[in-house]
Design a protein around this motif. Structure first.
Motif, PDB file in Angstrom:
ATOM      1  N   ALA A  96       0.836  -1.212   0.000  1.00 11.83           N
ATOM      2  CA  ALA A  96       0.000   0.000   0.000  1.00 11.83           C
ATOM      3  C   ALA A  96       0.865   1.255   0.000  1.00 11.83           C
ATOM      4  CB  ALA A  96      -0.932  -0.003   1.208  1.00 11.83           C
ATOM      5  N   VAL A  97       1.938   1.240   0.788  1.00 15.74           N
ATOM      6  CA  VAL A  97       2.845   2.392   0.842  1.00 15.74           C
ATOM      7  C   VAL A  97       3.570   2.552  -0.493  1.00 15.74           C
ATOM      8  CG1 VAL A  97       4.986   3.253   1.901  1.00 15.74           C
ATOM      9  CG2 VAL A  97       3.107   2.436   3.351  1.00 15.74           C
ATOM     10  N   TRP A  98       4.052   1.451  -1.062  1.00 12.86           N
ATOM     11  CA  TRP A  98       4.747   1.534  -2.356  1.00 12.86           C
ATOM     12  C   TRP A  98       3.806   2.103  -3.428  1.00 12.86           C
ATOM     13  CZ3 TRP A  98       4.491   0.209  -7.391  1.00 12.86           C
ATOM     14  CH2 TRP A  98       5.663   0.347  -8.133  1.00 12.86           C
ATOM     15  N   ASN A  99       2.557   1.629  -3.466  1.00 15.57           N
ATOM     16  CA  ASN A  99       1.586   2.132  -4.444  1.00 15.57           C
ATOM     17  C   ASN A  99       1.312   3.621  -4.243  1.00 15.57           C
ATOM     18  OD1 ASN A  99       1.179  -0.236  -5.937  1.00 15.57           O
ATOM     19  ND2 ASN A  99      -0.300  -0.991  -4.446  1.00 15.57           N
ATOM     20  N   ALA A 100       1.198   4.053  -2.992  1.00 13.34           N
ATOM     21  CA  ALA A 100       0.970   5.471  -2.709  1.00 13.34           C
ATOM     22  C   ALA A 100       2.147   6.311  -3.183  1.00 13.34           C
ATOM     23  CB  ALA A 100       0.733   5.677  -1.216  1.00 13.34           C
ATOM     24  N   LEU A 101       3.356   5.846  -2.921  1.00 12.97           N
ATOM     25  CA  LEU A 101       4.546   6.564  -3.382  1.00 12.97           C
ATOM     26  C   LEU A 101       4.608   6.606  -4.906  1.00 12.97           C
ATOM     27  CD1 LEU A 101       7.139   5.136  -0.858  1.00 12.97           C
ATOM     28  CD2 LEU A 101       6.423   7.530  -1.008  1.00 12.97           C
ATOM     29  N   ASN A 102       4.316   5.507  -5.529  1.00 10.31           N
ATOM     30  CA  ASN A 102       4.341   5.429  -6.991  1.00 10.31           C
ATOM     31  C   ASN A 102       3.322   6.389  -7.601  1.00 10.31           C
ATOM     32  OD1 ASN A 102       5.425   4.179  -9.393  1.00 10.31           O
ATOM     33  ND2 ASN A 102       3.449   3.150  -9.593  1.00 10.31           N
TER      34      ASN A 102
END
Length: 67
Positions: free
Chosen positions: A12-18
């Motif tokens: 979820a964090v990686w997707n938000a950053l992306n």
């Protein structure tokens, strides 16, 4: 909290950053992902261990950047 759950938070964090062009503060990550602060930090630790993010202290917050 188990490893599988932390892995989901990391996703979820990686997707938000992306979606945010690779950079958000912890405050921004909490708002975007709806995760609690301790969950965001667990996810950041996971991603940092995998070499996927850099973490920098910015004023009174922490900025996370995708590598």
């Amino acid at each position: 909290m188990n490893v599988e759950t932390i892995g989901l938070w990391a996703g979820a964090v990686w997707n938000a950053l992306n979606d945010a062009n690779g950079s958000l503060t912890v405050k921004g990550l909490k708002k975007t992902t709806k995760l609690k602060e301790k969950e965001v930090f667990a996810a950041i630790g996971w991603l940092a261990r995998e070499g996927k993010v850099n973490v920098n202290e910015v004023e009174k917050d922490v900025e996370v950047n995708l590598i």
